[in-house]
Scaffold this active site. Structure first.
Site, short mmCIF file in Angstrom:
data_model
loop_
_atom_site.label_atom_id
_atom_site.label_comp_id
_atom_site.label_asym_id
_atom_site.label_seq_id
_atom_site.Cartn_x
_atom_site.Cartn_y
_atom_site.Cartn_z
N HIS A 40 0.83 -1.20 0.00
CA HIS A 40 0.00 0.00 0.00
C HIS A 40 0.87 1.25 0.00
CE1 HIS A 40 0.05 -0.29 4.58
NE2 HIS A 40 0.04 -1.56 4.26
N TYR A 95 1.73 5.20 1.52
CA TYR A 95 2.94 5.63 0.86
C TYR A 95 4.08 5.68 1.85
CZ TYR A 95 1.79 10.04 3.14
OH TYR A 95 1.47 10.98 4.07
N TYR A 147 6.21 2.95 13.17
CA TYR A 147 5.55 3.22 14.44
C TYR A 147 4.75 1.99 14.85
CZ TYR A 147 1.86 4.38 11.08
OH TYR A 147 0.98 4.34 10.04
N GLU A 177 5.45 -0.20 1.43
CA GLU A 177 4.84 1.11 1.19
C GLU A 177 5.38 1.68 -0.12
OE1 GLU A 177 2.57 2.48 3.08
OE2 GLU A 177 2.75 1.46 5.00
#
Length: 131
Positions: A15, A17, A68, A91
């Site tokens: 997915h 970004y 994170y 990403e």
């Protein structure tokens, strides 16, 4: 008749970004996957192949340690529940200038470089896991 048993050994949750190739765990930075060195190796192979196409630099790292902590990631589920050994979140472009809406002129190059990364990743996985 020969019994053919197949199992999934790799999973890519792709997915946008951020230009990252990340391995589990997302739910915690306190626990690292047991095969961390292999996860790093395959991530580097994919990211390097991406970079060779259009010089797009991808960061490789851990979901929680380099991005994170976040629970509920598909790569965590694939690895922890489904038992898929090499699970990642990838990403796509970009690093934040356009966010989720890349300009039209970057869509095809993004697909081309990702194809190179995925093919290199799959080839390396096939070669090393076949030994």
């Amino acid at each position: 008749m020969r019994d053919i048993h197949c199992h999934t050994i790799a999973y890519l949750d792709i997915h946008a970004y951020g230009q990252m190739w990340l391995w589990p765990w997302g739910y915690t930075a306190d626990v690292l996957p047991s095969e961390l060195e292999d996860l790093k190796h395959y991530a580097k192979v994919g990211a390097n192949a991406i970079s060779k196409k259009y010089n797009t630099k991808f960061i490789i790292g851990g979901d929680a340690t380099d991005l994170y902590p976040a629970s509920g990631g598909a790569d965590d589920y694939a690895k922890g529940v489904a038992g898929i050994q090499y699970s990642y979140t990838v990403e796509l472009r970009d690093e934040g200038n356009y966010g989720f809406e890349l300009p039209v002129n970057q869509i095809v190059p993004t697909g081309e470089e990702m194809l190179e990364g995925i093919l290199a990743f799959a080839k390396e996985l096939f070669v090393r896991e076949s030994l």
